[in-house]
Design a protein around this motif. Structure first.
Motif, short mmCIF file in Angstrom:
data_model
loop_
_atom_site.label_atom_id
_atom_site.label_comp_id
_atom_site.label_asym_id
_atom_site.label_seq_id
_atom_site.Cartn_x
_atom_site.Cartn_y
_atom_site.Cartn_z
N ALA A 144 43.24 26.37 63.29
CA ALA A 144 43.95 27.04 64.33
C ALA A 144 43.64 28.78 64.17
N THR A 145 42.70 28.78 65.05
CA THR A 145 42.05 30.08 64.80
C THR A 145 43.02 31.34 65.28
N LEU A 146 43.74 31.08 66.49
CA LEU A 146 44.57 32.04 67.09
C LEU A 146 45.58 32.47 66.13
N SER A 147 46.16 31.30 65.52
CA SER A 147 47.16 31.59 64.47
C SER A 147 46.61 32.22 63.49
N TYR A 148 45.57 31.84 62.56
CA TYR A 148 45.25 32.38 61.30
C TYR A 148 43.80 33.01 61.18
N GLY A 149 43.24 33.23 62.34
CA GLY A 149 42.16 33.94 62.34
C GLY A 149 42.28 35.70 62.64
N ILE A 193 37.87 36.09 67.86
CA ILE A 193 38.88 35.92 66.74
C ILE A 193 38.30 34.69 65.96
N VAL A 194 38.09 34.60 64.53
CA VAL A 194 37.43 33.74 63.77
C VAL A 194 38.31 33.34 62.44
N ILE A 195 38.39 32.38 62.13
CA ILE A 195 38.86 31.93 60.85
C ILE A 195 37.77 32.19 59.67
N GLN A 196 38.28 33.44 58.68
CA GLN A 196 37.27 34.05 57.83
C GLN A 196 37.76 33.61 56.34
N ASN A 197 36.66 33.68 55.58
CA ASN A 197 36.94 33.71 54.05
C ASN A 197 37.19 35.15 54.22
N TYR A 198 37.41 35.37 52.56
CA TYR A 198 37.86 36.76 52.10
C TYR A 198 36.67 37.87 52.31
#
Length: 408
Positions: free
Chosen positions: A281-286, A297-302
């Motif tokens: 869920a990229t928009l929610s958590y990226g 917008i990207v889902i990323q590690n720390y």
């Protein structure tokens, strides 16, 4: 297309390929000349009546367009709220919306003097569509696909090979869609003099997001005309599409994006939980970042690297979104929905049992959300869902892991 519908697309992207602060071209210098050539050729050909005439001929005779709008009467009655309609992109040749831009890329490659098409695929629908388009236009075809997806979508792999495509297994990373995209871009960098990269969604460096959106725009143009025809000129209150890269979403949004009274819903894969690595869920958590040559917008590690993602739908297991989707989200034009794997499987069985339609697991994300939305809205409202693909490819996997009696 009316002037109102044109307005958004006349202003985006800008000359540098940006959609607001997203997009651009962030690929190595050795690819810059190839991408500039592609941009120039595409801008010239899109204005060509001969190009458009040939494209329309293929859309009608080869693809089977136009695809209809269909009322989900049984499920709508069960829900008892808003009325649910679907745009039947599953009825396209090869079974999904992907053929819309694959035919476009095939024709574009021929006009550019290229002899080969290269692409990535997740669920296999894009690879299958591209292999079909390559055969139609007499081109070679090379499809990069993660080993996990090759195993999960074996029927589509066989069809691609039957059509003459070379399927390249990708074993790096998660061996899924993001890794297949990396591999395909590398192959394009090595072969760009004679090959064209037919990207699988509205992602990547300029001009790819624009080209895919334009070729997919036929979905929204048809849908707008069809819906107003069946509803005495009125528009749907809601338009729903599943979102990863965004090709099917941008396709149907095209017809309604400049109508603020129409709510555009982007439905993301919530997988099995909100935990990092358990969803896509990229928009929610990226957060803003760069992926596959574009700012988005990207889902990323720390540490800022793209994170692992998960979805029951191979075509949605991607840690980013297209730059235009990112812009629309940041501008507040999109309402974000999410569907869990369990809800998706339930909808897969429910559509089959009560509507006689087996949807792709990707499309079932949008349908699951639309059913929930319908229950919350009055019967006077209409919801239009892009049923982006059929579920032939998913039947073996679903029946192996789930029992219909447990859901419906």
């Amino acid at each position: 297309m009316s002037d109102k519908v044109k307005s958004h697309f006349e202003s985006t992207p800008n000359a540098e390929g940006y959609y607001g602060r997203f997009g651009g071209n962030h690929y190595p210098e050795e690819l810059r000349s190839a991408l500039e050539e592609l941009t120039t050729c595409y801008q010239e050909l899109r204005q060509s009546p001969e190009f458009q005439s040939t494209l329309k001929k293929a859309q009608i005779g080869f693809q089977g367009r136009p695809t209809p709008i269909h009322y989900l009467e049984n499920i709508s009655k069960q829900v008892g709220g808003a009325q649910i309609f679907v745009k039947r992109e599953d009825l396209n040749h090869t079974g999904a919306h992907k053929i819309n831009h694959c035919v476009g890329f095939g024709l574009l490659a021929k006009r550019m003097g290229k002899t080969k098409l290269i692409a990535e695929t997740g669920a296999g629908q894009h690879g299958l569509a591209l292999a079909s388009a390559a055969a139609y236009f007499g081109l070679e075809c090379e499809v990069h696909m993660g080993e996990v997806d090759i195993s999960k979508q074996s029927s589509n792999v066989g069809k691609m090979q039957l059509l003459g495509a070379r399927v390249v297994p990708v074993k790096t990373g998660q061996s899924a869609l993001k890794d297949a995209s990396d591999s395909a871009f590398n192959a394009y960098a090595e072969q760009h003099e004679h090959a064209l990269y037919a990207i699988g969604s509205a992602i990547g460096p300029h001009p790819f997001p624009m080209i895919v959106r334009d070729f997919q725009g036929i979905v929204g143009r048809e849908a707008r005309e069809q819906f107003t025809s069946l509803s005495n000129g009125s528009l749907p209150e809601h338009v729903v599409a599943c979102v990863a890269g965004g090709s099917n979403a941008m396709g149907i949004y095209t017809g309604f994006i400049d109508d603020p009274e129409v709510v555009l819903h982007a439905v993301e894969p919530l997988g099995i939980s909100e935990e990092l690595g358990k969803h896509a869920a990229t928009l929610s958590y990226g957060r803003p970042g760069t992926l596959h040559g574009a700012e988005s917008i990207v889902i990323q590690n720390y540490d800022g690297t793209p994170a692992s993602v998960s979805s029951i739908a191979s075509g949605l297991a991607y840690p980013g979104v297209g730059p235009e989707i990112a812009m629309l989200y940041e501008a507040g034009r999109l309402s974000i929905g999410r569907s869990l794997d369990k809800e998706v499987v339930d909808t897969f069985f429910r559509m089959a049992k009560f509507e006689g339609i087996i949807p792709a697991l990707e499309s079932a994300h949008a349908l699951a959300f639309a059913i929930r939305l319908a229950a919350e809205r009055p019967s006077s409202e209409r919801i239009l869902v892009n049923l982006s693909g059929r579920g032939d490819k998913d039947v073996d996997y679903v029946l192996e892991h789930y029992k219909p009696a447990d859901f419906v």
